[in-house]
Write an enzyme that holds these catalytic residues in place. Structure first.
Site, PDB file in Angstrom:
ATOM      1  N   SER A 144    -115.928 -35.311  73.772  1.00 13.51           N
ATOM      2  CA  SER A 144    -114.929 -36.610  73.835  1.00 13.51           C
ATOM      3  C   SER A 144    -113.825 -36.339  74.522  1.00 13.51           C
ATOM      4  O   SER A 144    -113.011 -35.412  73.992  1.00 13.51           O
ATOM      5  CB  SER A 144    -115.082 -37.704  73.115  1.00 13.51           C
ATOM      6  OG  SER A 144    -114.275 -38.400  72.817  1.00 13.51           O
ATOM      7  N   TYR A 169    -113.197 -38.689  63.661  1.00 13.75           N
ATOM      8  CA  TYR A 169    -114.516 -38.203  64.341  1.00 13.75           C
ATOM      9  C   TYR A 169    -113.032 -37.197  65.829  1.00 13.75           C
ATOM     10  O   TYR A 169    -113.428 -36.577  65.707  1.00 13.75           O
ATOM     11  CB  TYR A 169    -114.083 -40.177  65.523  1.00 13.75           C
ATOM     12  CG  TYR A 169    -114.976 -40.192  66.635  1.00 13.75           C
ATOM     13  CD1 TYR A 169    -116.661 -39.990  66.702  1.00 13.75           C
ATOM     14  CD2 TYR A 169    -114.340 -39.801  68.187  1.00 13.75           C
ATOM     15  CE1 TYR A 169    -117.095 -39.827  67.370  1.00 13.75           C
ATOM     16  CE2 TYR A 169    -115.264 -39.497  69.009  1.00 13.75           C
ATOM     17  CZ  TYR A 169    -116.125 -39.963  69.234  1.00 13.75           C
ATOM     18  OH  TYR A 169    -116.854 -39.642  69.735  1.00 13.75           O
TER      19      TYR A 169
END
Ligand SMILES: NC(=O)c1ccc[n+]([C@@H]2O[C@H](COP(=O)([O-])OP(=O)(O)OC[C@H]3O[C@@H](n4cnc5c(N)ncnc54)[C@H](O)[C@@H]3O)[C@@H](O)[C@H]2O)c1
Length: 266
Positions: free
Chosen positions: A110, A122
């Site tokens: 990401s 995350y």
């Protein structure tokens, strides 16, 4: 094409869609956080098709739990899928690709793998995926093995990621509560995601990167510019910024003010 997902219903629906295009599909229910499941996926692939060519380690989840006062189970879940899932995928398929003398591995990280901002669980796992894929790439290159590697680092993509908790695993107990203020942030993020790039456009960029071949897949150059600012401030030894404006979201200061106002209301 071999499809794998922990969500058996979604997997069956995706397999049906792909099969309708005339593609020979094998769908294998798989929890990527479990090594044995991913090894079984590789074995099933080999048994049905005799080879694997492009391996995409794409499964990923996000939590809205507080990383420091929330339960450890949120860490176990996100680390299990985002980090261990990629490790299991590489370890299960790399020997097949090396053995057959060709292939390509695509790991989905990401932009959060280069620019913290989504949340500690995350951000940490996505940084790890970028790092391990970079290492994989250089190892493959320095040993002359005929296998390619790419890492995908998107910004907002129109998917179901914000509802990742639909796949919260029962064995981790109760689903963690959402951290204070996360409803405000996720409201803005949901809008940005709904207006984000389509998964099909991202997939096209991945296909190009495999063909070229190219390591970095950056579907959102505007996010890379923000990451560049972060790297510059690292090089200058500056402390991390408390608030960073991200493309597609209102200014960070506005979001912060909304969170404070909601705190005062309570
Ligand atoms: N959507 C975005 O804006 C965005 C941005 C950057 C990176 N990503 C990354 O893209 C990847 C794909 O996510 P998405 O955005 O399509 O979200 P999504 O929720 O639509 O898809 C994620 C898929 O992973 C599957 N999955 C969840 N846990 C699993 C497990 N344990 N084993 C196997 N499969 C599992 C889900 O069932 C789902 O099909 C993720 O790695 C995510 O972190 C997404």
């Amino acid at each position: 094409m071999v499809l794998a997902d922990v969500d058996e219903e979604a997997l069956a629906a995706a397999a049906e869609t792909v099969a309708a295009l005339g593609v020979d599909v094998l769908a294998v229910p798989t929890d990527v956080s479990r090594e044995s499941a991913v090894q079984a996926l590789a074995a099933a692939t080999l048994e049905r098709f005799g080879a694997a060519h492009v391996v995409c380690n794409n499964a990923g989840v996000v939590t809205l739990a507080d990383p420091w006062s929330g339960p450890l189970s949120a860490w176990e879940w996100v680390v299990g899928v985002n980090f261990w899932g990629v490790i299991h995928g590489v370890r299960a398929f790399l020997p097949l690709l090396v053995g057959q003398g060709e292939g390509h591995i695509v790991n989905t990280a990401s932009i959060a793998g280069l620019l913290p901002g989504i949340g500690a669980h995350y951000d940490a796992t996505k940084h790890a995926v970028v790092a391990l894929t970079e290492d994989l790439y250089t190892t493959l290159g320095s040993t002359g093995l005929p296998v390619g590697a790419s890492v995908l680092c998107p910004g907002w993509v129109r998917t179901g990621i914000l509802d990742a908790h639909r796949n919260w695993p029962a064995h981790l107990g109760e689903r963690p509560e959402e951290a204070f203020g996360s409803d405000i942030v996720s409201g803005h993020v949901r809008r940005a995601i709904d207006e984000g790039m389509t998964p099909a456009s991202v997939a096209d960029l991945v296909a190009d990167a495999v063909e070229e071949p190219r390591f970095w897949v950056f579907p959102h150059p505007d996010f890379v510019e923000v990451a560049e600012l972060r790297w510059r401030s690292i090089a200058e030894g500056r402390d991390p910024a408390l608030m960073t404006d991200l493309p597609g979201l209102p200014p960070a200061e506005q979001i912060f003010t909304e969170i404070l106002a909601s705190l005062e209301e309570q």
